[in-house]
Design a protein around this motif. Structure first.
Motif, PDB file in Angstrom:
ATOM      1  N   TYR A 213      -3.104  -5.083   3.730  1.00 31.66           N
ATOM      2  CA  TYR A 213      -2.273  -5.968   4.527  1.00 31.66           C
ATOM      3  C   TYR A 213      -0.805  -5.712   4.180  1.00 31.66           C
ATOM      4  N   PRO A 214       0.094  -6.058   5.091  1.00 32.52           N
ATOM      5  CA  PRO A 214       1.505  -5.691   4.931  1.00 32.52           C
ATOM      6  C   PRO A 214       2.124  -6.116   3.593  1.00 32.52           C
ATOM      7  N   TYR A 215       1.920  -7.347   3.185  1.00 31.50           N
ATOM      8  CA  TYR A 215       2.563  -7.814   1.958  1.00 31.50           C
ATOM      9  C   TYR A 215       2.118  -6.987   0.749  1.00 31.50           C
TER      10      TYR A 215
ATOM     11  N   GLU B 206      10.530  -7.065   4.660  1.00 36.75           N
ATOM     12  CA  GLU B 206       9.192  -7.479   5.063  1.00 36.75           C
ATOM     13  C   GLU B 206       9.077  -7.511   6.588  1.00 36.75           C
ATOM     14  N   SER B 207      10.119  -7.968   7.258  1.00 38.16           N
ATOM     15  CA  SER B 207      10.068  -8.041   8.720  1.00 38.16           C
ATOM     16  C   SER B 207       9.983  -6.643   9.336  1.00 38.16           C
TER      17      SER B 207
ATOM     18  N   TYR C 125       6.355  -5.490   8.872  1.00 34.14           N
ATOM     19  CA  TYR C 125       5.473  -6.144   9.841  1.00 34.14           C
ATOM     20  C   TYR C 125       5.686  -5.565  11.239  1.00 34.14           C
TER      21      TYR C 125
ATOM     22  N   GLU D  15       2.802  -3.893  13.612  1.00 32.43           N
ATOM     23  CA  GLU D  15       2.585  -4.286  15.012  1.00 32.43           C
ATOM     24  C   GLU D  15       2.665  -3.076  15.941  1.00 32.43           C
TER      25      GLU D  15
END
Length: 179
Positions: free
Chosen positions: A17-19, A39-40, A43, A47
């Motif tokens: 997962y991204p984190y 982080e953005s 993500y 996407e």
């Protein structure tokens, strides 16, 4: 492109997962901060890859008092696309620092093809340098620009020689499977 290669290569190894990937990127050296990867942004790339069908969400982990974690896996299409992205990065990179993520994932591509791409790049740089260096004798030098011309010739020749040397070294090490 580098961030997407990073994500796809990590998902080749394990679903994630991204984190978690951002945290891995920040330890022990904060490469995320050094590269400006927020982080953005991470993500956003997840996407984008999902929209392209290169990765897919396969699970949601729910923990009390924590945000849900969407776990991703690489798709067959993503496995096909990863080598293409790596080759493309080698082709577009202007210097070795821009190739680092591709070099770190060289196991997913044909080394000989990478060496061919880099040799073509080396020939282009060498030919361009040979053309430019022929103009050195044609520059009008007088008292007013002598020091500037000498400085610039020294700077550019050292820079290009350095670039050629390290590109030759990289090609050699790739062929010898040291990298």
């Amino acid at each position: 492109m580098s961030v997407q290669i990073y994500i796809l290569s990590k998902l080749m190894e394990n679903n994630s997962y991204p984190y978690k990937l951002k945290k891995q990127l920040s330890e022990p050296i904060p490469l995320d901060e050094l590269s400006g990867l927020t982080e953005s942004k991470l993500y956003y790339h997840f996407e984008t890859l999902a929209k392209k069908g290169l990765i897919e969400a396969i699970e949601i982990i729910k923990e009390e008092h924590r945000p849900d974690k969407q776990v991703f896996a690489i798709t067959d299409k993503g496995r096909e696309e990863l080598p293409k992205l790596i080759y493309k990065l080698f082709e577009k990179a202007d210097d070795i620092t821009e190739m680092l993520i591709a070099l770190a994932n060289i196991k997913y591509v044909d080394r000989n093809k990478v060496a061919e791409i880099l040799e073509k790049k080396l020939n282009t740089i060498t030919n361009r340098w040979n053309t430019v260096s022929r103009f050195e004798g044609q520059i009008k030098i007088d008292e007013n620009n002598e020091k500037l011309v000498k400085f610039m010739v020294g700077y550019f020749s050292t820079k290009i020689e350095h670039k050629i040397y390290w590109l030759e070294e990289l090609i050699k090490r790739i062929k010898q499977e040291e990298i």
